[in-house]
Design a protein around this motif. Structure first.
Motif, PDB file in Angstrom:
ATOM      1  N   SER A  64      12.988  -2.865  14.860  1.00 54.30           N
ATOM      2  CA  SER A  64      12.315  -4.125  14.544  1.00 54.30           C
ATOM      3  C   SER A  64      11.558  -3.971  13.230  1.00 54.30           C
ATOM      4  O   SER A  64      11.414  -2.872  12.709  1.00 54.30           O
ATOM      5  CB  SER A  64      11.352  -4.534  15.657  1.00 54.30           C
ATOM      6  N   LEU A  65      11.045  -5.077  12.730  1.00 55.37           N
ATOM      7  CA  LEU A  65      10.240  -5.053  11.504  1.00 55.37           C
ATOM      8  C   LEU A  65       8.746  -4.989  11.815  1.00 55.37           C
ATOM      9  O   LEU A  65       7.926  -5.009  10.907  1.00 55.37           O
ATOM     10  CB  LEU A  65      10.541  -6.285  10.640  1.00 55.37           C
ATOM     11  N   GLU A  66       8.391  -4.890  13.099  1.00 48.55           N
ATOM     12  CA  GLU A  66       6.990  -4.765  13.488  1.00 48.55           C
ATOM     13  C   GLU A  66       6.457  -3.417  13.033  1.00 48.55           C
ATOM     14  O   GLU A  66       7.216  -2.505  12.720  1.00 48.55           O
ATOM     15  CB  GLU A  66       6.864  -4.848  15.010  1.00 48.55           C
ATOM     16  N   HIS A  67       5.134  -3.277  13.033  1.00 46.92           N
ATOM     17  CA  HIS A  67       4.507  -2.004  12.682  1.00 46.92           C
ATOM     18  C   HIS A  67       5.062  -0.902  13.576  1.00 46.92           C
ATOM     19  O   HIS A  67       5.103  -1.042  14.786  1.00 46.92           O
ATOM     20  CB  HIS A  67       2.991  -2.093  12.851  1.00 46.92           C
ATOM     21  N   GLY A  68       5.520   0.179  12.976  1.00 51.59           N
ATOM     22  CA  GLY A  68       6.126   1.269  13.740  1.00 51.59           C
ATOM     23  C   GLY A  68       7.619   1.107  13.925  1.00 51.59           C
ATOM     24  O   GLY A  68       8.303   2.036  14.320  1.00 51.59           O
ATOM     25  N   MET A  69       8.126  -0.076  13.682  1.00 48.63           N
ATOM     26  CA  MET A  69       9.558  -0.412  13.728  1.00 48.63           C
ATOM     27  C   MET A  69      10.219  -0.065  15.059  1.00 48.63           C
ATOM     28  O   MET A  69      11.417   0.064  15.143  1.00 48.63           O
ATOM     29  CB  MET A  69      10.311   0.260  12.573  1.00 48.63           C
ATOM     30  N   ARG A  70       9.393   0.150  16.114  1.00 48.29           N
ATOM     31  CA  ARG A  70       9.885   0.592  17.430  1.00 48.29           C
ATOM     32  C   ARG A  70      10.751   1.842  17.295  1.00 48.29           C
ATOM     33  O   ARG A  70      11.695   2.063  18.026  1.00 48.29           O
ATOM     34  CB  ARG A  70      10.628  -0.540  18.147  1.00 48.29           C
TER      35      ARG A  70
ATOM     36  N   ASP B   4       0.826  -1.215   0.000  1.00 43.56           N
ATOM     37  CA  ASP B   4       0.000   0.000   0.000  1.00 43.56           C
ATOM     38  C   ASP B   4       0.857   1.261   0.000  1.00 43.56           C
ATOM     39  O   ASP B   4       0.535   2.249  -0.654  1.00 43.56           O
ATOM     40  CB  ASP B   4      -0.935   0.013   1.207  1.00 43.56           C
ATOM     41  N   LYS B   5       1.956   1.235   0.740  1.00 46.33           N
ATOM     42  CA  LYS B   5       2.831   2.411   0.803  1.00 46.33           C
ATOM     43  C   LYS B   5       3.502   2.659  -0.548  1.00 46.33           C
ATOM     44  O   LYS B   5       3.697   3.811  -0.939  1.00 46.33           O
ATOM     45  CB  LYS B   5       3.857   2.251   1.909  1.00 46.33           C
TER      46      LYS B   5
ATOM     47  N   GLN C  52      12.724  -3.660   4.364  1.00 49.48           N
ATOM     48  CA  GLN C  52      12.169  -4.934   3.909  1.00 49.48           C
ATOM     49  C   GLN C  52      12.597  -6.151   4.714  1.00 49.48           C
ATOM     50  O   GLN C  52      11.851  -7.095   4.843  1.00 49.48           O
ATOM     51  CB  GLN C  52      12.528  -5.155   2.449  1.00 49.48           C
TER      52      GLN C  52
ATOM     53  N   LYS D 216      -1.385  10.451  16.893  1.00 47.97           N
ATOM     54  CA  LYS D 216      -1.941   9.674  18.000  1.00 47.97           C
ATOM     55  C   LYS D 216      -2.468  10.618  19.074  1.00 47.97           C
ATOM     56  O   LYS D 216      -3.317  11.436  18.806  1.00 47.97           O
ATOM     57  CB  LYS D 216      -0.913   8.685  18.539  1.00 47.97           C
TER      58      LYS D 216
END
Length: 94
Positions: free
Chosen positions: A35-41, A2-3, A23, A76
């Motif tokens: 990290s690869l999580e949403h928000g990348m910490r 999407d991005k 990626q 937020k």
């Protein structure tokens, strides 16, 4: 995915856009991207420290009428307010 599509739309509209794709594990630097999580910490402070100077440099010669000497970006539960004070920009986080 999407991005990438959003980035393509920005380019079609001739907007000044940059896409930084993260990626896989090799893109994690441990400082900004953790990290690869949403928000990348990634902290807001780290993001602004990296990207704000580039944005301000692009805008420095831009002539546009401003009714106020500040601009706010809600994110937020906070609002990032950039104020023009003399030869400096001040950031208020509310």
């Amino acid at each position: 995915k999407d991005k990438i599509e959003l980035y393509k739309c920005f380019k079609q509209l001739n907007l000044d856009a940059t896409l930084h794709l993260i990626q896989d594990e090799k893109d994690i630097d441990g400082k900004m991207i953790k990290s690869l999580e949403h928000g990348m910490r990634m902290t807001d402070k780290a993001l602004f420290r990296k990207e704000l100077p580039l944005m301000l440099e692009k805008l420095k010669d831009r002539k546009s009428p401003m009714r106020e000497n500040s601009i706010s970006y809600p994110c937020k539960n906070r609002v990032f307010k950039f104020k023009d004070q003399g030869d400096k920009f001040k950031l208020e986080i509310v």
